[in-house]
Design an enzyme around this catalytic site. Sequence first.
Site, short mmCIF file in Angstrom:
data_model
loop_
_atom_site.label_atom_id
_atom_site.label_comp_id
_atom_site.label_asym_id
_atom_site.label_seq_id
_atom_site.Cartn_x
_atom_site.Cartn_y
_atom_site.Cartn_z
N ALA A 76 40.66 9.24 -9.97
CA ALA A 76 40.13 8.96 -8.64
C ALA A 76 40.50 10.08 -7.69
CB ALA A 76 40.68 7.63 -8.11
N GLU A 92 36.23 15.00 -9.71
CA GLU A 92 37.53 14.37 -9.96
C GLU A 92 37.75 14.09 -11.44
OE1 GLU A 92 40.14 14.01 -8.08
OE2 GLU A 92 39.26 14.46 -6.13
N GLY A 115 41.44 -4.98 6.63
CA GLY A 115 42.18 -5.50 7.77
C GLY A 115 42.72 -4.40 8.66
N GLU A 140 46.65 21.74 -6.10
CA GLU A 140 47.97 22.36 -6.24
C GLU A 140 49.13 21.39 -6.03
OE1 GLU A 140 48.56 24.27 -1.81
OE2 GLU A 140 47.66 25.52 -3.36
N GLU A 142 49.05 18.17 -7.04
CA GLU A 142 48.73 17.01 -7.88
C GLU A 142 49.29 17.23 -9.28
OE1 GLU A 142 44.83 14.22 -7.99
OE2 GLU A 142 44.47 16.35 -8.24
#
Length: 183
Positions: A76, A92, A115, A140, A142
């Site tokens: 994701a 992704e 909410g 970079e 991740e």
Amino acid sequence: MKKFEEKTISSEKVFTGKVISLQVDDVELPDGKTSKREIIKHPGAVAIIAVTSDNKIIMVEQYRKALERSLVEIPAGKLEKGEQPILSAERELEEETGYVCEKMEHIISFYTSPGFADELVHIYVAHNLKKKENAAPLDEDEFVEVIELTVEEAQTYIDEGKIQDAKTAYAVQYLQLKKVMTS
């Protein structure tokens, strides 16, 4: 007027970051009283249900600082400014897993926490996966480990608390209900 509409009287941007912003709105409630609403603005995200030809769900394990622990999730990522969700999903999938697909099918979009946040996640199913030789690199900041699980193993991860992410739990249930394994 929308049912139960809360009219914004004023809005103050409190924080603007790399991924989110926070605003505090003064609102008029349907009964005429006033209240405050703290709202997180998010650009939206995509998540990908990707199943290999041998019926393994491609997942990634990564550290989530907000939780101070690692989670196992479906691939994701957030939408880039002006990016179409389907293109984000393709990007992704490749960046996080090294896989590309022949077809990306949108199945649902949902709000993660309506909410207090406007984040909308678009879920796609990737069809006909192929491992790419020189896949696009991760961002970079991740760090992920690719994991492949059967639906049964993924359910065990849910039962054991290794998967506690809503989009991933949704993906596992989707596969269980639709039996959309290899296609």
